[in-house]
Design a protein around this motif. Structure first.
Motif, PDB file in Angstrom:
ATOM      1  N   GLU A  46      -1.606   6.943  -4.634  1.00  0.00           N
ATOM      2  CA  GLU A  46      -1.970   7.218  -3.239  1.00  0.00           C
ATOM      3  C   GLU A  46      -1.256   6.217  -2.333  1.00  0.00           C
ATOM      4  O   GLU A  46      -1.807   5.196  -1.929  1.00  0.00           O
ATOM      5  CB  GLU A  46      -3.486   7.131  -3.062  1.00  0.00           C
ATOM      6  CG  GLU A  46      -4.248   8.143  -3.887  1.00  0.00           C
ATOM      7  CD  GLU A  46      -5.752   7.931  -3.808  1.00  0.00           C
ATOM      8  OE1 GLU A  46      -6.185   7.080  -2.997  1.00  0.00           O
ATOM      9  OE2 GLU A  46      -6.498   8.599  -4.554  1.00  0.00           O
ATOM     10  N   THR A  47      -0.019   6.505  -2.036  1.00  0.00           N
ATOM     11  CA  THR A  47       0.821   5.588  -1.263  1.00  0.00           C
ATOM     12  C   THR A  47       1.189   6.115   0.114  1.00  0.00           C
ATOM     13  O   THR A  47       2.025   5.537   0.806  1.00  0.00           O
ATOM     14  CB  THR A  47       2.113   5.273  -2.038  1.00  0.00           C
ATOM     15  OG1 THR A  47       2.801   6.499  -2.310  1.00  0.00           O
ATOM     16  CG2 THR A  47       1.796   4.552  -3.332  1.00  0.00           C
ATOM     17  N   ASP A  48       0.571   7.208   0.506  1.00  0.00           N
ATOM     18  CA  ASP A  48       0.845   7.776   1.834  1.00  0.00           C
ATOM     19  C   ASP A  48      -0.051   7.073   2.858  1.00  0.00           C
ATOM     20  O   ASP A  48      -0.973   7.659   3.420  1.00  0.00           O
ATOM     21  CB  ASP A  48       0.582   9.284   1.824  1.00  0.00           C
ATOM     22  CG  ASP A  48       1.055   9.939   3.125  1.00  0.00           C
ATOM     23  OD1 ASP A  48       1.862   9.313   3.844  1.00  0.00           O
ATOM     24  OD2 ASP A  48       0.601  11.072   3.412  1.00  0.00           O
ATOM     25  N   TYR A  49       0.236   5.800   3.057  1.00  0.00           N
ATOM     26  CA  TYR A  49      -0.617   4.962   3.919  1.00  0.00           C
ATOM     27  C   TYR A  49      -0.154   5.071   5.364  1.00  0.00           C
ATOM     28  O   TYR A  49       1.022   4.928   5.684  1.00  0.00           O
ATOM     29  CB  TYR A  49      -0.566   3.517   3.456  1.00  0.00           C
ATOM     30  CG  TYR A  49      -1.244   2.545   4.391  1.00  0.00           C
ATOM     31  CD1 TYR A  49      -2.616   2.600   4.595  1.00  0.00           C
ATOM     32  CD2 TYR A  49      -0.504   1.578   5.080  1.00  0.00           C
ATOM     33  CE1 TYR A  49      -3.248   1.711   5.455  1.00  0.00           C
ATOM     34  CE2 TYR A  49      -1.122   0.688   5.930  1.00  0.00           C
ATOM     35  CZ  TYR A  49      -2.496   0.750   6.119  1.00  0.00           C
ATOM     36  OH  TYR A  49      -3.114  -0.124   6.973  1.00  0.00           O
ATOM     37  N   ASP A  50      -1.091   5.315   6.244  1.00  0.00           N
ATOM     38  CA  ASP A  50      -0.796   5.463   7.666  1.00  0.00           C
ATOM     39  C   ASP A  50      -1.279   4.211   8.400  1.00  0.00           C
ATOM     40  O   ASP A  50      -2.463   3.854   8.336  1.00  0.00           O
ATOM     41  CB  ASP A  50      -1.487   6.699   8.229  1.00  0.00           C
ATOM     42  CG  ASP A  50      -1.082   6.983   9.679  1.00  0.00           C
ATOM     43  OD1 ASP A  50      -0.196   6.257  10.194  1.00  0.00           O
ATOM     44  OD2 ASP A  50      -1.644   7.913  10.279  1.00  0.00           O
ATOM     45  N   ARG A  83       0.818  -1.215   0.000  1.00  0.00           N
ATOM     46  CA  ARG A  83       0.000   0.000   0.000  1.00  0.00           C
ATOM     47  C   ARG A  83       0.853   1.268   0.000  1.00  0.00           C
ATOM     48  O   ARG A  83       0.371   2.343  -0.356  1.00  0.00           O
ATOM     49  CB  ARG A  83      -0.945  -0.005   1.197  1.00  0.00           C
ATOM     50  CG  ARG A  83      -1.966  -1.128   1.166  1.00  0.00           C
ATOM     51  CD  ARG A  83      -2.965  -1.025   2.273  1.00  0.00           C
ATOM     52  NE  ARG A  83      -3.828   0.150   2.120  1.00  0.00           N
ATOM     53  CZ  ARG A  83      -4.829   0.462   2.938  1.00  0.00           C
ATOM     54  NH1 ARG A  83      -5.083  -0.333   3.978  1.00  0.00           N
ATOM     55  NH2 ARG A  83      -5.556   1.536   2.737  1.00  0.00           N
ATOM     56  N   ARG A  84       2.096   1.128   0.382  1.00  0.00           N
ATOM     57  CA  ARG A  84       3.008   2.277   0.355  1.00  0.00           C
ATOM     58  C   ARG A  84       3.773   2.371  -0.968  1.00  0.00           C
ATOM     59  O   ARG A  84       4.691   3.168  -1.099  1.00  0.00           O
ATOM     60  CB  ARG A  84       3.986   2.188   1.525  1.00  0.00           C
ATOM     61  CG  ARG A  84       3.330   2.491   2.868  1.00  0.00           C
ATOM     62  CD  ARG A  84       4.312   2.346   4.010  1.00  0.00           C
ATOM     63  NE  ARG A  84       3.710   2.790   5.271  1.00  0.00           N
ATOM     64  CZ  ARG A  84       4.254   2.625   6.472  1.00  0.00           C
ATOM     65  NH1 ARG A  84       5.438   2.014   6.567  1.00  0.00           N
ATOM     66  NH2 ARG A  84       3.655   3.066   7.549  1.00  0.00           N
TER      67      ARG A  84
END
Length: 740
Positions: free
Chosen positions: A343-347, A255-256
């Motif tokens: 959209e890879t800014d996964y928290d 996801r990142r």
């Protein structure tokens, strides 16, 4: 670890082939050799073990297992000619079965006490020339079938004893229930089918391979009868959990925006290290049981450790290969589309767990005290735990359970003590010894809590051993009743010495009932030392990992609380009978003496796992931020969801084993389910954070001298130097600057 993962992904088809060949080879070899688990207990260094050894030398036919064939007429008496003919014919066939050395019929002079006062119930005693451990399953089944052949509408016939108990039907649905329940939790956690199936597949391959090896080893190593179910219970739980931790990190990497190989490599290099440490901790705790010195328990521990090893190997090699094959399909369609859009800014942090972390920070004292109160309340019954061997009254009450029905007939006709007679055994070395032994038998027959004493029988001397005298004492209470324990102590300490009147005759109290009580005394006496050893070892391991004194101390206390809740709930349900119907318990009894040591080893290892997964993430934030409160809060937010999911999986898997008919496995399943659930929901989410908030920077302090001598181990495999803790000459010492 990273290089191993990289190789497994790059050679995924080879890895899969190797695992499939290992699985097939283990299954074929296991099918060829079969298994041989122990149905009874061997013990040394106790009076009952000495009595058994003496009989083995002098009278092998009286030293093996003893079974009771019990029969009851629906009308008339057991002396009716038709009944006598049927029973006598059956006993004749039993006497010619393999391993049977002697049959005492209630119709002979030696069995005069074996017919009830109302003549509606009687029993025959069958002696084997070997113990129940050495009797194959097919021979046990043949014995029970032969004994029960006269069973009819007018005559009920059943068998009581360890050999008969081995033929009681057992439930096989627990594993399926556990797998289905785990799959439901995984589907809820991942939100899609494919990643939910991978942990199950990895765990199944590792479990089946390991279990087949354990089955083969049972032919050469003495293992308790519940070993295979224990291996399934533990292997399924840890196998799914370990795979879950690695797979979750892999999906986070994807996801990142990482490639599949990079995501898997990073996951094994971080979560995989924690999995390896967790598995090693569980194995070390299990193998510590070898120090107790009971062969059946040691064998069960070895079997469980082998299962854990294969669970770790599958999570670190097979799962990466499977993940490499699945690629981005490990993500949901929505997640794949998000990655494709950049959209890879996964928290990783969960908003809900972030809010909970802040609440615990604000109300640390109140929530901490409340959580501690819950743990102490659940563990309080443990203070009244009574260890011992349960009698056949706790067996399932189904129509197919011969031992329970036989026990009920014995109770009806004679009293509960007749299901577990005591033996008086003595070597005869002098002319007055026979008279002295008769005095002992007479005194024992008139002792409190004794119904009758039968004997003596005298077996002549032979080369290598003296003559031996044998008598039976029938207690008033059942084998598991506290009065029987008191009776054995009274016989050994008061009745026998008083009856000997200064004679040098050495009279031993033996039999299966005495053996079980001696085993309980021996194991309960070793429990404190074993607990101290496991706690000390885990303290050292955590000290090396986290380079802190406070964190290992906190972990030890919390793990003891979790184990205490397991023992407390187990005592409340199985000994006190509270809520017993919820887990299918019909009759109460003492806790098996095997369980406290065995369960403590497993639970201490598993709860240490959760401590490692939680605190290693908190440590990572601490090393980066130097803000303890923020580190604890972020660590909870990023690990809370996965630890809860992992604990939910273990809880449902363990609880599924309460549906089995095996009382020992039922106790283990309930106790471990409660321990894992409370550990995840109360200890790791409330108590540990509350304590870490309260200790603040003291969490990370370490005496400078200790810091210099400890080896360094970085679980997360990152760039942080584990030496970035706060070394000081004392815990309250001066902080030293961190090293970049």
């Amino acid at each position: 670890m990273r290089s191993v993962a990289q190789w497994c992904v790059g050679h995924r088809f080879l890895v899969l082939a190797v695992w499939l060949m290992a699985l097939a080879g283990a299954v074929v070899a296991g099918s060829a050799t079969g298994s041989s688990y122990a149905n009874g207990t061997k013990l040394s260094g106790t009076p009952s073990a000495a009595a058994a050894s003496l009989l083995q030398q002098a009278v092998p036919g009286q030293s093996g297992d003893t079974e009771q064939i019990v029969f009851q007429v629906k009308s008339g008496t057991v002396r009716d000619p038709a009944v006598r003919t049927d029973v006598t014919g059956m006993l004749g066939k039993v006497s010619h079965l393999p391993g049977v050395s002697d049959v005492t019929s209630p119709y002979g002079p030696a069995g005069a006490e074996q017919i009830s006062a109302d003549r509606t119930v009687a029993f025959a005693t069958v002696n084997f020339d070997k113990d129940a451990n050495s009797i194959p399953q097919d021979e046990a089944t043949r014995f029970v079938d032969t004994a029960r052949a006269p069973d009819s509408a007018r005559l009920q016939v059943d068998v009581v004893g360890d050999v008969a108990a081995a033929t009681n039907p057992s439930s096989s649905s627990s594993t399926l229930i556990g797998v289905v329940a785990a799959l439901v939790v995984l589907l809820l956690f991942f939100g899609t089918v494919l990643p939910a199936l991978l942990p199950l597949l990895s765990a199944a391959v590792g479990l089946i391979t390991g279990l087949q090896i354990v089955n083969m080893l049972s032919n050469s190593i003495t293992m308790a009868s519940f070993t295979s179910q224990l291996c399934i219970l533990i292997g399924l739980g840890v196998g799914i959990d370990y795979a879950l931790f690695v797979l979750t990190r892999t999906r986070t990497g994807l996801r990142r925006g990482l490639s599949v190989q990079e995501a898997v490599t990073t996951a094994v290099g971080t979560a995989g290290r924690a999995v390896l440490f967790a598995g090693v901790t569980v194995c070390i705790a299990l193998l510590g049981i070898l120090s107790v010195g009971v062969s059946e328990l040691s064998g069960a521990a070895i079997g469980a450790a082998i299962t854990v090893v294969f669970a770790v190997l599958a999570a670190l090699t097979l799962l990466p290969a499977l993940a490499g094959l699945m690629g981005t399909r490990l993500l949901t369609r929505r997640q794949r589309r998000a990655v494709a859009r950049g959209e890879t800014d996964y928290d990783e942090a969960s908003r809900g767990w972030t809010r909970w972390g802040r609440l615990v920070q604000r109300r640390a004292l109140v929530l901490g005290v409340a959580a501690l109160g819950v743990m102490l309340a659940l563990g309080a019954p443990f203070l009244s735990m009574r260890q011992g061997s349960a009698d056949y009254s706790v067996d399932p009450t189904s129509t197919t359970t011969t031992t329970y029905r036989g026990y009920e007939m014995l109770v009806h006709g004679f009293g509960p003590g007749f299901s577990g007679p005591l033996q008086l055994v003595a070597p005869l070395n002098g002319p007055g010894d026979q008279a002295a032994f008769r005095n002992v038998v007479d005194a024992a027959g008139h002792a409190p809590d004794v119904v009758t004493a039968v004997g003596p029988q005298v077996f002549p001397a032979a080369p290598g051993h003296p003559a031996v005298a044998l008598a039976k004492v029938y207690p008033a209470g059942s084998p598991q009743d506290p009065s029987t324990t008191h009776l054995i102590t009274n016989l050994r300490d008061t009745v026998i010495p008083g009856a000997l009147h200064g004679s040098h005759l050495h009279v031993l109290v033996g039999g299966q009932t005495a053996l079980g009580i001696d085993l309980a005394d021996q194991l309960s006496g070793k429990l404190p030392l074993f607990v101290g050893m496991v706690v000390a070892l885990s303290f050292v391991l955590l000290l090396i990992v986290f380079r802190s004194l406070a964190i290992p101390v906190t972990a030890a206390v919390m793990n003891l609380l979790s184990a205490g809740t397991a023992f407390g709930v187990m005592t409340a349900v199985f000994q006190f009978g509270w809520f017993k119907s919820l887990v299918g318990v019909t009759n109460t009894g003492p806790v098996s003496p095997y369980l406290p040591i065995l369960m403590f080893a497993v639970l201490f290892g598993l709860t240490t796992d959760y401590q490692v997964f939680l605190v290693s993430r908190i440590q990572e934030e601490w090393l980066e931020r130097r803000d303890n409160a923020a580190a604890v809060r972020i660590g909870m937010a990023t690990t809370g969801r996965i630890i809860t999911a992992a604990a939910a999986i273990m809880t449902v898997v363990f609880f599924a084993f309460t549906f089995t008919t095996d009382r020992t496995i039922k106790m283990i399943g309930l106790g471990m389910a409660v321990a894992v659930a409370t550990d995840a929901l109360v200890v790791r989410t409330v108590l540990v954070p509350a304590v870490m908030y309260a200790l603040d920077r003291t969490n990370w302090r370490l005496p400078r001298a200790l810091d210099r001598v400890l080896p360094r181990l970085d679980l997360e495999g990152g760039d942080h130097d584990a030496a970035q803790q706060i070394p000081a000459d004392e815990l309250t010492g001066t902080e030293t600057p961190s090293r970049a």
